[in-house]
Write a protein that holds these residues in place. Structure first.
Motif, mmCIF file in Angstrom:
data_model
loop_
_atom_site.group_PDB
_atom_site.id
_atom_site.type_symbol
_atom_site.label_atom_id
_atom_site.label_comp_id
_atom_site.label_asym_id
_atom_site.label_seq_id
_atom_site.Cartn_x
_atom_site.Cartn_y
_atom_site.Cartn_z
ATOM 1 N N ASP A 176 42.805 -77.147 -59.657
ATOM 2 C CA ASP A 176 41.884 -76.101 -59.187
ATOM 3 C C ASP A 176 42.498 -75.147 -58.465
ATOM 4 N N PRO A 177 42.819 -74.024 -58.792
ATOM 5 C CA PRO A 177 43.980 -72.844 -58.227
ATOM 6 C C PRO A 177 43.227 -72.451 -56.859
ATOM 7 N N VAL A 178 41.961 -72.379 -56.734
ATOM 8 C CA VAL A 178 41.537 -72.048 -55.480
ATOM 9 C C VAL A 178 41.600 -72.970 -54.442
ATOM 10 N N LYS A 179 41.353 -74.404 -54.703
ATOM 11 C CA LYS A 179 41.294 -75.377 -53.879
ATOM 12 C C LYS A 179 42.878 -75.596 -53.489
ATOM 13 N N ALA A 180 43.868 -75.390 -54.551
ATOM 14 C CA ALA A 180 45.076 -75.590 -54.156
ATOM 15 C C ALA A 180 45.477 -74.961 -53.137
ATOM 16 N N VAL A 181 45.237 -73.540 -53.069
ATOM 17 C CA VAL A 181 45.703 -72.737 -52.102
ATOM 18 C C VAL A 181 45.080 -73.009 -50.662
ATOM 19 N N GLU A 182 43.620 -73.604 -50.606
ATOM 20 C CA GLU A 182 43.219 -74.284 -49.381
ATOM 21 C C GLU A 182 44.108 -75.462 -48.931
ATOM 22 N N GLU A 183 44.115 -76.258 -49.811
ATOM 23 C CA GLU A 183 45.092 -77.521 -49.639
ATOM 24 C C GLU A 183 46.482 -77.140 -48.943
ATOM 25 N N VAL A 184 47.066 -76.017 -49.419
ATOM 26 C CA VAL A 184 48.245 -75.628 -49.008
ATOM 27 C C VAL A 184 48.318 -75.279 -47.726
ATOM 28 N N GLU A 185 47.213 -74.350 -47.282
ATOM 29 C CA GLU A 185 47.004 -73.789 -45.913
ATOM 30 C C GLU A 185 46.767 -74.969 -44.971
ATOM 31 N N PHE A 186 45.829 -76.073 -45.433
ATOM 32 C CA PHE A 186 45.751 -77.099 -44.687
ATOM 33 C C PHE A 186 47.049 -77.819 -44.268
ATOM 34 N N VAL A 187 47.905 -78.195 -45.249
ATOM 35 C CA VAL A 187 48.891 -78.964 -44.913
ATOM 36 C C VAL A 187 49.802 -78.174 -44.016
ATOM 37 N N LEU A 188 49.956 -76.930 -44.237
ATOM 38 C CA LEU A 188 51.095 -75.996 -43.592
ATOM 39 C C LEU A 188 50.495 -75.907 -42.220
ATOM 40 N N GLY A 189 49.061 -76.000 -42.034
ATOM 41 C CA GLY A 189 48.667 -75.853 -40.546
ATOM 42 C C GLY A 189 48.752 -77.303 -39.776
ATOM 43 N N ARG A 190 49.010 -78.297 -40.478
ATOM 44 C CA ARG A 190 49.249 -79.688 -39.908
ATOM 45 C C ARG A 190 50.778 -79.810 -39.926
ATOM 46 N N ALA A 224 56.573 -69.855 -50.529
ATOM 47 C CA ALA A 224 57.807 -69.144 -50.256
ATOM 48 C C ALA A 224 57.731 -68.448 -49.030
ATOM 49 N N GLU A 225 56.501 -67.921 -48.426
ATOM 50 C CA GLU A 225 56.480 -67.086 -47.219
ATOM 51 C C GLU A 225 56.642 -68.428 -46.258
ATOM 52 N N ALA A 226 56.187 -69.602 -46.171
ATOM 53 C CA ALA A 226 56.353 -70.445 -45.344
ATOM 54 C C ALA A 226 57.861 -71.024 -45.054
ATOM 55 N N GLY A 227 58.669 -70.886 -46.128
ATOM 56 C CA GLY A 227 59.897 -71.373 -46.171
ATOM 57 C C GLY A 227 59.791 -72.996 -46.471
ATOM 58 N N VAL A 228 58.781 -73.370 -47.284
ATOM 59 C CA VAL A 228 58.636 -74.863 -47.426
ATOM 60 C C VAL A 228 58.762 -75.061 -48.848
#
Length: 416
Positions: A176-190, A224-228
């Motif tokens: 799910d492309p939309v939820k994938a972005v949400e998950e990326v934001e979640f794990v980066l936030g952690r 890429a922006e986060a360098g992850v």
């Protein structure tokens, strides 16, 4: 393989370490409405079965991991050095899970890292590598299950903690492309410093998609922006469908006898096609700072891929804004199997892009992780500096963490 090498004068960084998931890794935080659609663990009184979306799954035939295979016991099998007359099945040795808390407990594992002289390890899934394929027909359940797993992973191991010893890779599903972005934001936030993406076509409601489909650009752009960096680790990529065309079962089974043609046909196709999709469909052109790593997929796919990329660029020069082979060399790090030709790989992609991974504590990995150096060419082919790059520095470069010095155990004089 050469004799066991001398002790390294520094601590290594192992990019291929694993935990064994407890049976509640996917269910502990799974919402109630997905419990019959996601991962279930069913006990018939004799054994535990993994059920994905109502179907028994055999990716890991023993999801309780008890008993568990001894680290490195299959070394001779994977080197192709089994003595004549020895049954390969006799190499399999097992222990009780209760005797190895380090497989599931972070504090116990820390003590093992000290004994093994490992500065940092990338912690990657075992059981979870088969879940996305098992749930691919239910995108909602896939995304809910992956999120539940990531909650468990951060709770038990931590995506990243101040001591720097463990870098645990949460899973990102692109289904799910939309939820994938949400998950990326979640794990980066952690605090995630690494993410794990399945090397496979992306399941979709209508048809599968390439990893290079522009619909996934928001994920690649954010990482890429986060360098992850993105890790592509060996998984059930759905590629058993290919040997099934030749009469195979079509089912990925982690252990047990199977038609040898299955592996001859399938082998490393999934990682070959994964990296091809990223390059040919222009992911690195659109996201020039994105870094990816191939772990536990071997290295021989790269030679075929380079040959095919050269041919593609020659036949369709209008398609490529950059040399696709140079993109491979600039964006891809590879952890070869210990039995691979490390010198050939260095000559092909450069020594700066080679990583050390032991696959500990899996049976097909190394019993003692840093014995990997016994399979690295010796001087003059590889200098001591080259070996250190493979065993430590390249992994820190991948993480963008080359200047990190964690407390107490990080310099050349460490005697842990």
């Amino acid at each position: 393989m050469t004799d066991t090498p001398e002790r390294l004068p520094y601590l290594a960084v192992d990019v291929d370490n694993h935990y064994y998931e407890p049976i509640d890794a996917f269910t502990r935080h799974l919402p109630k409405e997905f419990r019959s659609r996601g991962v279930q663990m069913l006990n018939d009184g004799k054994r535990i079965y993994a059920v994905f979306g109502g179907v028994v799954n055999h990716f890991i035939p023993n999801p309780s991991f008890d008993p568990i295979i001894e680290p490195g016991c299959l070394d001779l099998l994977f080197r192709g050095e089994i003595p004549e007359g020895v049954d390969p099945a006799s190499l399999m040795k097992v222990d009780r899970l209760a005797d190895h808390p380090e497989y599931q407990n972070r504090d116990a594992r820390l003590k093992v890292l000290d004994r093994q002289r490992l500065e940092t390890v990338f912690m990657l899934p075992t059981f979870a590598c088969g879940v996305e394929e098992g749930l691919k027909h239910d995108v909602e359940a896939t995304m809910a299950s992956v999120h539940a797993f990531n909650l468990w992973l951060d709770e038990d191991w931590g995506f990243h903690r101040p001591d720097g010893r463990f870098v645990s890779a949460p899973i990102i599903s692109l289904a799910d492309p939309v939820k994938a972005v949400e998950e990326v934001e979640f794990v980066l936030g952690r605090g995630a410093k690494l993410v794990c993406v399945r090397p496979a076509p992306v399941p979709g409601e209508v048809r599968p998609r390439s990893l290079g489909d522009p619909v996934h650009d928001p994920v690649w752009a954010r990482l890429a922006e986060a360098g992850v960096p993105v890790v592509f680790h060996l998984s059930d990529s759905g590629y058993m469908a290919i040997p099934a065309l030749w009469g195979g079962s079509g089912v990925f089974r982690g252990f047990g006898k199977r038609d040898p043609l299955d592996m001859v046909i399938m082998d490393d196709r999934a990682i070959h096609d994964t990296i091809a999709s990223m390059i040919v469909h222009q992911v690195f052109t659109r996201h020039p700072t994105l870094k990816v790593a191939s772990i536990e997929n071997g290295s021989y796919f790269v030679y075929r891929l380079i040959k095919r990329l050269k041919k593609s660029a020659n036949n369709a020069p209008y398609h490529y804004k950059e040399d696709p082979v140079e993109q491979l060399r600039n964006h891809l790090w590879i952890a070869p199997y210990y039995e691979d030709d490390v010198k050939l790989l260095a000559d092909t992609i450069g020594v700066d892009k080679i990583l050390f991974g032991s696959d500990w504590p899996h049976g097909e990995g190394l019993a003692d992780p840093t014995t990997f150096t016994a399979d690295i060419p010796q001087f003059p082919e590889f200098s001591l500096e080259d070996t250190r790059k493979v065993m430590r520095d390249n992994a820190l470069e991948l993480l963008g963490d080359v200047n990190r010095v964690a407390p107490g155990v990080r310099d050349l004089t460490a005697t842990v």
